[in-house]
Scaffold this motif. Structure first.
Motif, mmCIF file in Angstrom:
data_model
loop_
_atom_site.group_PDB
_atom_site.id
_atom_site.type_symbol
_atom_site.label_atom_id
_atom_site.label_comp_id
_atom_site.label_asym_id
_atom_site.label_seq_id
_atom_site.Cartn_x
_atom_site.Cartn_y
_atom_site.Cartn_z
ATOM 1 N N LYS A 6 -2.470 44.873 -10.519
ATOM 2 C CA LYS A 6 -2.194 44.071 -9.486
ATOM 3 C C LYS A 6 -2.565 42.649 -9.800
ATOM 4 O O LYS A 6 -2.082 41.537 -9.403
ATOM 5 C CB LYS A 6 -3.060 44.421 -8.386
ATOM 6 C CG LYS A 6 -2.415 45.781 -7.568
ATOM 7 C CD LYS A 6 -3.307 46.257 -6.435
ATOM 8 C CE LYS A 6 -2.834 47.224 -5.799
ATOM 9 N NZ LYS A 6 -3.709 47.774 -4.621
ATOM 10 N N GLU A 7 -3.615 42.424 -10.707
ATOM 11 C CA GLU A 7 -4.342 41.119 -10.948
ATOM 12 C C GLU A 7 -3.193 40.382 -11.882
ATOM 13 O O GLU A 7 -2.951 39.179 -11.623
ATOM 14 C CB GLU A 7 -5.448 41.123 -11.794
ATOM 15 C CG GLU A 7 -6.504 41.680 -10.693
ATOM 16 C CD GLU A 7 -8.063 41.784 -11.530
ATOM 17 O OE1 GLU A 7 -7.936 41.430 -12.990
ATOM 18 O OE2 GLU A 7 -9.035 42.037 -11.009
ATOM 19 N N VAL A 8 -2.482 41.112 -12.687
ATOM 20 C CA VAL A 8 -1.310 40.470 -13.675
ATOM 21 C C VAL A 8 0.047 39.983 -12.774
ATOM 22 O O VAL A 8 0.160 38.777 -12.660
ATOM 23 C CB VAL A 8 -1.035 41.543 -14.683
ATOM 24 C CG1 VAL A 8 0.335 41.158 -15.464
ATOM 25 C CG2 VAL A 8 -1.994 41.715 -15.741
ATOM 26 N N LEU A 9 0.271 40.787 -11.853
ATOM 27 C CA LEU A 9 1.238 40.588 -10.978
ATOM 28 C C LEU A 9 0.872 39.537 -9.980
ATOM 29 O O LEU A 9 1.839 38.669 -9.733
ATOM 30 C CB LEU A 9 1.760 41.996 -10.009
ATOM 31 C CG LEU A 9 2.434 42.983 -11.351
ATOM 32 C CD1 LEU A 9 2.718 44.038 -9.973
ATOM 33 C CD2 LEU A 9 3.600 42.388 -12.001
ATOM 34 N N SER A 10 -0.153 39.275 -9.547
ATOM 35 C CA SER A 10 -0.681 38.441 -8.424
ATOM 36 C C SER A 10 -0.791 37.049 -9.305
ATOM 37 O O SER A 10 -1.245 36.046 -8.752
ATOM 38 C CB SER A 10 -1.856 38.412 -7.654
ATOM 39 O OG SER A 10 -2.977 38.800 -8.563
ATOM 40 N N GLY A 11 -0.723 36.829 -10.580
ATOM 41 C CA GLY A 11 -1.224 35.665 -11.497
ATOM 42 C C GLY A 11 -2.532 35.456 -11.633
ATOM 43 O O GLY A 11 -2.801 34.453 -12.323
ATOM 44 N N ASP A 12 -3.247 36.205 -11.407
ATOM 45 C CA ASP A 12 -4.893 36.047 -11.840
ATOM 46 C C ASP A 12 -5.106 36.077 -13.304
ATOM 47 O O ASP A 12 -5.686 35.457 -13.933
ATOM 48 C CB ASP A 12 -5.806 37.207 -11.212
ATOM 49 C CG ASP A 12 -6.074 37.336 -9.815
ATOM 50 O OD1 ASP A 12 -5.237 36.115 -9.221
ATOM 51 O OD2 ASP A 12 -6.230 38.494 -9.142
ATOM 52 N N TRP A 13 -4.228 36.809 -14.249
ATOM 53 C CA TRP A 13 -4.152 36.539 -15.554
ATOM 54 C C TRP A 13 -2.891 35.875 -16.071
ATOM 55 O O TRP A 13 -1.904 36.178 -16.058
ATOM 56 C CB TRP A 13 -4.236 37.915 -16.396
ATOM 57 C CG TRP A 13 -5.259 38.924 -15.959
ATOM 58 C CD1 TRP A 13 -5.428 39.740 -15.018
ATOM 59 C CD2 TRP A 13 -6.527 38.892 -16.837
ATOM 60 N NE1 TRP A 13 -6.757 40.348 -15.068
ATOM 61 C CE2 TRP A 13 -7.311 40.113 -16.268
ATOM 62 C CE3 TRP A 13 -6.577 38.328 -17.976
ATOM 63 C CZ2 TRP A 13 -8.590 40.171 -17.025
ATOM 64 C CZ3 TRP A 13 -8.190 38.766 -18.614
ATOM 65 C CH2 TRP A 13 -8.754 39.635 -17.887
ATOM 66 N N GLU A 14 -3.183 34.635 -16.041
ATOM 67 C CA GLU A 14 -2.081 33.769 -16.185
ATOM 68 C C GLU A 14 -1.245 33.634 -17.437
ATOM 69 O O GLU A 14 0.029 33.451 -17.556
ATOM 70 C CB GLU A 14 -2.605 32.203 -15.925
ATOM 71 C CG GLU A 14 -2.813 31.678 -14.413
ATOM 72 C CD GLU A 14 -3.659 30.582 -14.318
ATOM 73 O OE1 GLU A 14 -3.528 29.561 -15.326
ATOM 74 O OE2 GLU A 14 -4.058 30.126 -13.115
ATOM 75 N N ASN A 15 -2.200 34.148 -18.445
ATOM 76 C CA ASN A 15 -1.598 34.284 -19.859
ATOM 77 C C ASN A 15 -0.713 35.620 -20.167
ATOM 78 O O ASN A 15 -0.428 35.902 -21.249
ATOM 79 C CB ASN A 15 -2.481 33.632 -20.855
ATOM 80 C CG ASN A 15 -3.615 34.727 -20.952
ATOM 81 O OD1 ASN A 15 -3.997 35.244 -19.991
ATOM 82 N ND2 ASN A 15 -4.119 35.088 -22.155
ATOM 83 N N ILE A 16 -0.925 36.742 -19.115
ATOM 84 C CA ILE A 16 -0.304 37.844 -19.395
ATOM 85 C C ILE A 16 0.826 38.149 -18.522
ATOM 86 O O ILE A 16 0.841 37.564 -17.196
ATOM 87 C CB ILE A 16 -1.398 38.899 -19.162
ATOM 88 C CG1 ILE A 16 -2.417 38.577 -20.125
ATOM 89 C CG2 ILE A 16 -0.993 40.232 -19.170
ATOM 90 C CD1 ILE A 16 -3.942 39.613 -19.867
ATOM 91 N N GLU A 17 1.787 38.756 -19.063
ATOM 92 C CA GLU A 17 2.981 39.328 -18.012
ATOM 93 C C GLU A 17 3.229 40.857 -18.302
ATOM 94 O O GLU A 17 2.846 41.455 -19.306
ATOM 95 C CB GLU A 17 4.326 38.540 -18.530
ATOM 96 C CG GLU A 17 4.720 38.559 -19.790
ATOM 97 C CD GLU A 17 5.886 37.809 -20.293
ATOM 98 O OE1 GLU A 17 6.356 37.096 -19.278
ATOM 99 O OE2 GLU A 17 6.298 37.651 -21.430
ATOM 100 N N TYR A 18 3.720 41.512 -17.119
ATOM 101 C CA TYR A 18 3.947 42.739 -17.261
ATOM 102 C C TYR A 18 5.346 42.987 -17.956
ATOM 103 O O TYR A 18 6.360 42.227 -17.608
ATOM 104 C CB TYR A 18 4.241 43.419 -15.828
ATOM 105 C CG TYR A 18 4.833 44.713 -15.683
ATOM 106 C CD1 TYR A 18 3.847 46.023 -16.160
ATOM 107 C CD2 TYR A 18 5.788 45.077 -14.985
ATOM 108 C CE1 TYR A 18 4.130 47.059 -15.975
ATOM 109 C CE2 TYR A 18 6.138 46.343 -14.903
ATOM 110 C CZ TYR A 18 5.375 47.442 -15.529
ATOM 111 O OH TYR A 18 5.929 48.509 -15.294
#
Length: 139
Positions: free
Chosen positions: A109-121
């Protein structure tokens, strides 16, 4: 007569996140699960300032960012990984299956919401684990 300001007794998710050292996504999850004194008004969660840090209340308050090893920042762009490949091995092994799933869902959820800006699903691997990639930096 006393000057009572009710706004001094409430806070938003961002302030709670800073105060407790937990991600906004996790705070919202706790609000939704009614584990915090909170009220949703429109699309905003309002929390009482006078409650304990949720991480002190339960061992289940596991933050993905707290489990991730510092290696994530050192990974070259384009690197693909599963979450469990980046978590400090001792920490990951000590978690129950439901805790591992919980951490995985929060991280996703954090990745999809942009909390981890340098990581993509990226998608699902053949073992059905989620695959992520360090985004390529443009400089």
């Amino acid at each position: 007569m006393h000057d009572f300001d009710p706004l001094e007794h409430i806070m938003g998710v961002d302030e709670a996140s800073e105060m407790w050292g937990l991600s906004p996504t996790y705070i919202k999850k706790l609000c939704y699960e009614q584990k915090l004194m909170a009220k949703k008004i429109s699309n905003t969660w309002i929390l009482s300032k006078f409650q304990s840090n949720p991480s002190a209340l339960s061992v289940k308050a596991i933050e993905p960012s707290a489990l991730l090893s510092p290696i994530i920042k050192a990974l070259p762009s384009g690197t693909t990984f599963e979450l469990n490949e980046l978590v400090i091995p001792g920490n990951w092994k000590s978690l129950s299956l439901s805790e591992k799933r919980s951490v995985g869902k929060m991280f996703h959820k954090e990745v999809l919401s942009g909390d981890w800006e340098n990581i993509e699903y990226v998608g699902r691997r053949p073992n059905n684990h989620a695959e992520y990639r360090i985004k390529k930096t443009t400089e």
